[in-house]
Design an enzyme around this catalytic site. Structure first.
Site, mmCIF file in Angstrom:
data_model
loop_
_atom_site.group_PDB
_atom_site.id
_atom_site.type_symbol
_atom_site.label_atom_id
_atom_site.label_comp_id
_atom_site.label_asym_id
_atom_site.label_seq_id
_atom_site.Cartn_x
_atom_site.Cartn_y
_atom_site.Cartn_z
ATOM 1 N NE ARG A 1 5.002 -1.794 3.629
ATOM 2 C CZ ARG A 1 3.666 -1.839 3.711
ATOM 3 N NH1 ARG A 1 2.981 -2.694 2.992
ATOM 4 N NH2 ARG A 1 3.019 -1.035 4.518
ATOM 5 C CB SER B 1 0.702 -3.544 7.560
ATOM 6 O OG SER B 1 -0.067 -2.405 7.248
ATOM 7 N NE ARG C 1 -3.124 -5.711 0.863
ATOM 8 C CZ ARG C 1 -2.568 -4.680 1.494
ATOM 9 N NH1 ARG C 1 -1.683 -3.916 0.881
ATOM 10 N NH2 ARG C 1 -2.875 -4.425 2.758
ATOM 11 N NE ARG D 1 4.762 -0.344 10.816
ATOM 12 C CZ ARG D 1 4.288 0.511 11.714
ATOM 13 N NH1 ARG D 1 3.402 0.106 12.596
ATOM 14 N NH2 ARG D 1 4.667 1.747 11.728
ATOM 15 N N GLY E 1 0.828 -1.203 0.000
ATOM 16 C CA GLY E 1 0.000 0.000 0.000
ATOM 17 C C GLY E 1 0.862 1.252 0.000
HETATM 18 O O1 R1P Z 1 0.442 -1.497 4.830
HETATM 19 P P1 R1P Z 1 -0.555 -1.420 3.684
HETATM 20 O O2 R1P Z 1 -0.157 -2.277 2.544
HETATM 21 O O3 R1P Z 1 -0.849 0.003 3.259
HETATM 22 O O4 R1P Z 1 -1.938 -2.044 4.260
HETATM 23 C C1 R1P Z 1 -2.678 -1.592 5.377
HETATM 24 O O5 R1P Z 1 -2.238 -0.351 5.905
HETATM 25 C C2 R1P Z 1 -3.135 0.721 5.502
HETATM 26 C C3 R1P Z 1 -3.786 1.311 6.720
HETATM 27 O O6 R1P Z 1 -2.834 1.819 7.606
HETATM 28 C C4 R1P Z 1 -4.145 0.088 4.575
HETATM 29 O O7 R1P Z 1 -3.719 0.244 3.242
HETATM 30 C C5 R1P Z 1 -4.138 -1.352 5.022
HETATM 31 O O8 R1P Z 1 -4.606 -2.291 4.100
HETATM 32 O O1 URA Z 2 -6.313 -1.771 7.730
HETATM 33 C C1 URA Z 2 -5.631 -1.943 8.743
HETATM 34 C C2 URA Z 2 -4.240 -2.177 8.678
HETATM 35 C C3 URA Z 2 -3.533 -2.362 9.826
HETATM 36 N N1 URA Z 2 -4.185 -2.304 11.014
HETATM 37 C C4 URA Z 2 -5.505 -2.079 11.074
HETATM 38 O O2 URA Z 2 -6.062 -2.025 12.161
HETATM 39 N N2 URA Z 2 -6.209 -1.915 9.945
#
Ligand code: R1P
Ligand code: URA
Length: 232
Positions: free
Chosen positions: A24, A90, A87, A217, A20
């Site tokens: 990254r 997180s 994909r 992370r 996302g």
């Molecule tokens: O770490 P990414 O890939 O962005 O994924 C998660 O993080 C974001 C939210 O903080 C949303 O996009 C969710 O799907």
């Molecule tokens: O969409 C998300 C991603 C990480 N943590 C969350 O709680 N929601």
């Protein structure tokens, strides 16, 4: 060039990793790819192509949420002939036994998003991982001794739910974690008959309210990226 990607035809590999966060994408390209080249900076949504073990591979930031990944996946598939979309995201845990830093492989993606309701007029399409990619990821994780959990996840349109107990109705049905893109990715992959898989690293827990630092992370993302690269 497509509307949101300023790459020329042929500049994007048939396999693309999809975080996302565009930063990254930059980190993945600079850490793992041989000879990474930036092919997209439209809207700061970085995309790079390089090679991994000599084989062409790309990484493209998707932004957050189903509408955003829907745009990038659509253009990658239809304008750049991408065949495999992985994909690397997180997610927030919905279960006590899904702990921060765990890796979850999304077999299927439940959703509260209208992304799938619109084409199916209220009927339910079940967005699932591509079976071949899913099995390959499980095999790589076993070979590399990387513990993973696999199951149903939730793709949510809402990050900050008004009701703090919202997660419990999904948790009761065994949903492992929440993120914001996979259902859209799996549905588009099915529609255009390409392969998709979501690998997720748990960054926080809705159950225990623990979170990870950005350093932690990055460290656990390493194992998820290793799996993604191995099946690319
Ligand atoms: O770490 P990414 O890939 O962005 O994924 C998660 O993080 C974001 C939210 O903080 C949303 O996009 C969710 O799907
Ligand atoms: O969409 C998300 C991603 C990480 N943590 C969350 O709680 N929601």
């Amino acid at each position: 060039m497509s509307i949101h990607i300023n790459a020329k035809k042929g500049e994007i590999a048939p396999t693309v990793l999809l975080p996302g966060d565009p930063m990254r994408a930059k980190w993945i390209a600079e850490t793992y790819f041989e000879n990474p080249t930036l092919y997209n900076d439209v809207r700061g949504m970085y995309g790079y192509t390089g090679t991994f073990n000599g084989k062409p591979i790309s990484v493209q930031g998707t932004g957050m949420g189903a509408p955003s990944i829907g745009i990038y996946a659509h253009e990658l598939i239809n304008e750049y002939e991408v065949q495999k979309l992985i994909r690397v995201g997180s997610a927030g845990s919905y279960q006590k036994n899904v702990k921060i830093r765990d890796i979850v492989i999304a077999m299927a993606a439940s959703s509260n998003s209208s992304f799938n309701n619109l084409p199916f007029h209220g009927e339910n399409f079940a967005p699932t991982a591509h079976a071949e990619l899913f099995l390959a990821a499980i095999n790589v994780a076993n070979e590399k001794n990387i513990p993973v959990k696999a199951g149903n996840i939730l793709t949510s349109d809402v990050f900050y739910q008004e009701d703090p107990d919202y997660y419990k109705k999904w948790a009761k049905y065994g949903v492992l974690c929440v993120e914001m893109e996979t259902a859209a990715l799996y549905t588009l992959a099915a529609r255009f008959q390409v392969k998709a898989l979501s690998l997720l690293t748990i960054s926080d827990s809705l159950v225990t309210h623990e979170t990870t630092t950005s350093e932690e992370r990055a460290k656990t993302f390493k194992e998820m990226i290793e799996i993604a690269l191995a099946i690319s």
